[in-house]
Motif scaffolding. Structure first.
Motif, mmCIF file in Angstrom:
data_model
loop_
_atom_site.group_PDB
_atom_site.id
_atom_site.type_symbol
_atom_site.label_atom_id
_atom_site.label_comp_id
_atom_site.label_asym_id
_atom_site.label_seq_id
_atom_site.Cartn_x
_atom_site.Cartn_y
_atom_site.Cartn_z
ATOM 1 N N LEU A 151 65.256 60.933 -103.048
ATOM 2 C CA LEU A 151 64.732 59.964 -103.813
ATOM 3 C C LEU A 151 64.922 58.562 -103.124
ATOM 4 O O LEU A 151 64.129 57.991 -103.130
ATOM 5 C CB LEU A 151 65.775 59.905 -105.023
ATOM 6 N N PHE A 152 66.048 58.411 -102.458
ATOM 7 C CA PHE A 152 66.470 57.050 -101.816
ATOM 8 C C PHE A 152 65.174 56.596 -100.641
ATOM 9 O O PHE A 152 64.728 55.790 -100.651
ATOM 10 C CB PHE A 152 67.749 57.108 -101.203
ATOM 11 N N MET A 180 62.416 57.989 -100.474
ATOM 12 C CA MET A 180 61.330 57.866 -100.932
ATOM 13 C C MET A 180 61.001 56.326 -101.462
ATOM 14 O O MET A 180 60.034 55.569 -101.230
ATOM 15 C CB MET A 180 60.712 58.885 -102.178
ATOM 16 N N SER A 181 62.093 55.781 -102.362
ATOM 17 C CA SER A 181 61.829 54.439 -102.825
ATOM 18 C C SER A 181 61.947 53.505 -101.737
ATOM 19 O O SER A 181 61.419 52.331 -101.809
ATOM 20 C CB SER A 181 62.659 54.405 -103.862
ATOM 21 N N LEU A 182 62.897 53.569 -100.509
ATOM 22 C CA LEU A 182 63.097 52.591 -99.741
ATOM 23 C C LEU A 182 62.186 52.704 -98.548
ATOM 24 O O LEU A 182 61.206 51.799 -98.291
ATOM 25 C CB LEU A 182 64.499 52.560 -99.051
ATOM 26 N N ASN A 238 58.230 53.749 -100.187
ATOM 27 C CA ASN A 238 57.395 52.851 -100.863
ATOM 28 C C ASN A 238 57.483 51.161 -100.671
ATOM 29 O O ASN A 238 57.063 50.588 -100.458
ATOM 30 C CB ASN A 238 57.741 52.888 -102.256
ATOM 31 N N PHE A 287 59.303 64.467 -100.456
ATOM 32 C CA PHE A 287 58.770 63.434 -100.692
ATOM 33 C C PHE A 287 58.607 62.171 -99.777
ATOM 34 O O PHE A 287 58.189 61.047 -100.071
ATOM 35 C CB PHE A 287 59.362 62.620 -101.978
#
Lengths: 294, 250, 402
Positions: A127-128, A130-132, A135, A220
């Motif tokens: 998750l991390f 992917m977001s950092l 994205n 991801f």
């Protein structure tokens, strides 16, 4: 009060102990049996799929035939990428922790944070990452994003093993070097690190084994379902062995027909882990003996 | 009639011989001190009497160790029963992670005694024997770790006494204690002599001189001299003993 | 000049080391930041899809409606307005595709130019209507009333019994089934792993001789090194069919399969940590017990186990933590049905498996995406709690040892 009969008591104690020990022995061997059944099942089923072509060819016919070459290359890239990041940073961090920081609040915080990082589930790393990386920093699904995510995951492992190794280096070496007027860094780099080096490498190998099998963090950030070409830059997506196995066994189009490829992929993963473990153990033993001889 | 006898005892750790042909006879209700420089085999020798060395892999004994005229290394000897007869006190106080009461009751419980009243009585007498009762009678349910080092060691002696052994082995029982606690334990040893046969390993020459009736001097796995403590300390037959006792080496 | 250079490089290296030392702390902080930034965002959103509206007749006294009610209305579990605090009219459901039941193609127009007007008139004419349609078809002078939908609430999120993030018109974001599924599977895993793991650690530390131990130790390490996806694969092709046959089930992908696979995976954690703790029992303490005539077995359960109980507990807790956080193996063998489990022979879905299965389909920044990050937050907090409690337990032991 009559005291218990010596012989009866002794007999009873011995019998209790024998039963208990047998139970423990059987349960322990059961665990080993589980391990061997997993290993032998995958080796048995996968051996027939493995060939030179299997590891050097592209997947064919909806991944039911052909090889897993791009997945192997992808995993190699990810392992290399994550280690290029995690190994130096981890070793330096361990040196800082063990050689530089004095016992106190800062050391405690860093230690606690490293422990916390080690306890975070791999999917949260996904998750991390992917977001950092994907994205926020705009790397997109790429080897770079995947490697960094995996690298962060491996970081606590590298730090902990290195720290342990450094701790094992006898203080007399440090004192001798410092006493000769060497600076702290000279002592660390010329005395401590050479002694600790073989065991640090053992830690590196074990982290490689760990990283090459991780799936959740790359879901991801990098992993491609099917990509018939090899990555050409760090900004490309890539296939990876563990993700490939996941795809083949759960969401492929022809799950039944792709089973042989799945078994083969599982075997390749197992082989990587086996080699890493054997190598690490061998090195540990080899250098352990060498150090003792000195 | 001897309480403990060892006849031609050799002892090996793997290939290296730790004890060479040891012959000692110990009379009942005496205190015997085993002295000598570290590594001389005195602790190893002490641990033969309750077969504690069995726990170490790859060890071997030859010769005979007799307790009450019975070879304790003979076939068919039950080691647990032997150890009930031979109590042991260790270098550092090592109470179990249990309450004060349960520490002393432990030996009774593992030997199959479950009568509550009996256990309570036995615990009380044992703690009284080591002169600890007044200090702990109100906190028997507290963890034994809360006692001071000296109290812990006396508790460990009480623990050994509770199963009513006839022999007590002490492996440097005061080496971790302060002088006051040491004095208390030495006084206790003197008192216990009337009921038990005591063998004590010590580094401390003065202690050996104060508490023991006979003294055995070990050096490099060999028994150099064994005899009346007074004689050994004032007029040893062998020069090496004298050198050690007077502090010329050790 | 040389000493200056040397001093400078020393300082430079120390700085570099310090930066490396802070990377883990920085990462944890960043993880917390990114996770919670996105995760908490879920409570700032409406569960209806962006760009859609829900409208009722002007005569309808309601102006607000809860997400659960919307779902129940569209599932036809609620059929009358008085059940949600309105008039006793029966509810008429309206979705965009229903428009042809009411108006001809001409009225709607070829390019839907008349659609907005149609919806507006329809809402006006049917007092019991509830209409769900894209915002762009909301007429400029809409004759109905657009309902205000509650934002996702904390209680709805944590206590909600349904996880259906792609439901129309209102997503259902109740994490209860996922949390229970996770705990359910992990509990099963630990019940299987704890007896086996403890037995093995006792055997290795106290019973087996050095040679056996030297063989077993690397094997346990190997067990820890097998990738989770391989465990999942093994579970899928061996354990799942086995369960299906044994219990005669329609599908073998069940909570039990997950528990078995996770149990095996938690073994190395439990074994290494509790074995370590037991081996740390002072030799003198074991000898004291044996010297009192206790058998080896009595010594183990009366002295060694009580002495190392905090380490054993830590091993068990970390084993649970491993099971809770595990993703791939669980994803592959539990069947992933997001319902509150009633037996171990039903499919369940865990938090990590949900994230792994759904994140790929959730548009970045959307409600679903944020909801999955919120799940990540829950997972993070659980593991943090586990880590801290282990810290607490083992820390207290040191204090006990004086």
């Amino acid at each position: 009060m009559k005291l218990p009969d010596e012989h009866k008591l002794a007999k009873r104690k011995m019998r209790g102990q024998a039963i208990a020990f047998w139970i423990f022995r059987i349960l322990s061997y059961a665990i080993i049996a589980i391990l061997f059944s997993i290993l032998s099942f995958i080796i048995y089923k996968g051996a027939s799929s493995i060939s030179w072509g299997f590891i050097t060819k592209m997947p064919e016919e909806g991944m039911t035939k052909g090889g897993i070459y791009p997945a192997i290359i992808g995993t190699l890239c990810l392992v290399a990428g994550s280690m290029i990041f995690a190994f130096p940073v981890g070793v330096l961090a361990a040196i800082y922790m063990n050689e530089y920081v004095k016992d106190g609040i800062i050391k405690k915080i860093i230690k606690q944070m490293t422990n916390n990082l080690a306890g975070i589930p791999s999917i949260v790393f996904g998750l991390f990452g992917m977001s950092l990386f994907v994205n926020k920093l705009g790397f997109g699904d790429s080897i770079l994003a995947g490697s960094l995510t995996l690298g962060l995951l491996a970081l606590p492992v590298v730090i902990r093993t290195t720290e342990e190794v450094l701790k094992a280096v006898d203080n007399t070496f440090r004192h001798a070097s410092l006493g000769l007027g060497a600076s702290k860094w000279e002592t660390t780099s010329k005395v401590v690190l050479p002694i600790a080096f073989p065991n640090i490498i053992t830690g590196l190998i074990l982290s490689i084994g760990r990283v090459s099998g991780e799936t959740a963090p790359i879901l991801f950030t990098v992993a491609a379902y099917f990509l018939p070409k090899l990555p050409t830059s760090v900004f490309d997506q890539a296939m990876a062995l563990p993700y490939h196995l996941y795809v083949l066994s759960t969401s492929g189009t022809n799950i039944e027909e792709s089973r042989p490829v799945a078994y083969g992929t599982a075997l390749v993963l197992i082989i990587i882990v086996l080699i890493a473990n054997l190598l690490a153990n061998g090195l540990r033993k080899y250098f352990g003996r060498k150090v003792k001889m000195n | 009639m001897y309480k403990i006898e060892s006849k031609n005892v050799d002892f090996f750790y793997g290939p290296s011989q730790a004890l060479k042909n040891i012959n000692i006879a110990i009379k009942p209700n005496t205190v015997t001190a085993l002295i000598g420089p570290s590594g001389c085999g005195k602790s190893t020798y002490l641990r033969l009497f309750n077969r504690m060395n069995d726990l170490i892999d790859n060890t071997r004994i030859s010769g005979q160790v007799l307790i009450d005229n019975e070879d304790i290394y003979a076939k068919g000897i039950n080691v647990d029963s032997l150890r009930k007869k031979v109590g042991m006190v260790f270098q550092k106080p090592n109470p179990f992670p249990k309450t004060i009461f349960e520490n002393v009751a432990y030996g009774l419980r593992v030997n199959g005694i479950s009568d509550k009243k009996f256990i309570e009585e036995r615990v009380e007498t044992s703690i009284k024997q080591v002169a600890l009762w007044e200090e702990v009678k109100d906190k028997l349910k507290k963890p034994a770790f809360e006692l001071s080092g000296g109290q812990q060691q006396r508790l460990c002696i009480a623990r050994a006494l509770a199963i009513q052994p006839s022999i007590i082995l002490m492996d440097e029982p005061t080496s971790a204690l302060d002088p006051i606690s040491t004095a208390k334990i030495e006084a206790l040893i003197y008192e216990l002599k009337s009921k038990y046969t005591i063998v004590i390993v010590t580094h401390n020459m003065q202690q050996a001189g104060r508490v023991s009736d006979t003294t055995a001097f070990f050096y490099m796995g060999e028994l150099i001299e064994h005899g009346n403590t007074k004689t050994i300390f004032t007029n040893p037959k062998i020069e090496r003993t004298q050198n050690y006792i007077t502090g010329r080496f050790g | 000049m040389k000493p200056f250079y040397k001093k400078f490089s020393e300082k430079f290296i120390e700085g570099l080391l310090m930066i490396s030392g802070t990377v883990t702390s920085l990462t944890v902080v960043l993880i917390v930041f990114f996770l919670f930034k996105e995760g908490i965002g879920v409570f700032d959103q409406k569960p209806t899809e962006n760009g859609y509206v829900i409208a009722v007749s002007k005569t309808n006294p309601l102006s607000k409606v809860a997400p659960e009610d919307i779902k129940n209305i569209y599932d036809q579990k609620i059929t009358h307005w008085n059940e949600v605090g309105g008039k006793p009219d029966s509810i008429i459901l309206f979705r965009l595709e229903d428009i042809s039941n009411y108006y001809s193609d001409e009225a709607i127009g070829e390019n839907f130019e008349g659609l907005a007007g149609c919806i507006s008139r329809l809402t006006d004419s049917l007092p019991g209507i509830i209409a769900f349609f894209p915002e762009k078809y909301l007429d400029k002078d809409f004759k109905g009333k657009v309902l205000d939908v509650d934002k996702v609430s904390l209680s709805g999120f944590f206590m909600g019994k349904e996880w259906f993030p792609t439901a129309q018109p209102s997503a259902q974001l109740g994490v209860m089934p996922l949390v229970l599924g996770t705990l359910w599977v992990s509990l099963g895993a630990i019940l299987l792993a704890l007896p086996l793991g403890l037995a093995a650690s006792v055997y290795m530390s106290e019973i087996a001789n050095e040679r056996v131990r030297r063989i077993m130790k690397p094997l346990i390490e190997l067990l820890a090194g097998i990738p989770s996806v391989v465990y999942g694969f093994f579970g899928l092709v061996i354990i799942v069919p086995l369960i299906q046959e044994t219990f005669n089930l329609p599908v073998g992908e069940t909570g039990l399969a997950g528990s078995i696979v996770l149990g095996i995976m938690a073994l190395p954690t439990i074994i290494t940590i509790s074995e370590d703790a037991m081996r740390n029992t002072p030799r003198a303490m074991k000898e004291a017990s044996l010297a009192l005539g206790a058998s080896k077995w009595q010594t183990i359960y009366k002295v060694v186990v009580p002495y190392s109980i905090s380490g054993i507990t830590a091993g068990a807790i970390l084993g649970i933590g491993r099971a809770i956080g595990e993703t791939m193996a669980v994803l592959m063998v539990t069947g992933n049905a997001a319902v509150i489990p009633h037996s171990i022979l039903e499919p369940v879905r865990t938090i990590p498996a949900t994230i792994a299965a759904e994140l790929g389909e959730a548009p970045s920044g959307g409600l679903h995406y944020k909801a999955l990050f919120a799940l990540g937050c829950i997972l993070f907090l659980i593991t943090l709690f586990i880590n801290l409690s282990v810290e607490f337990i083992t820390g207290r032991k040191k204090y006990n040892k004086h």
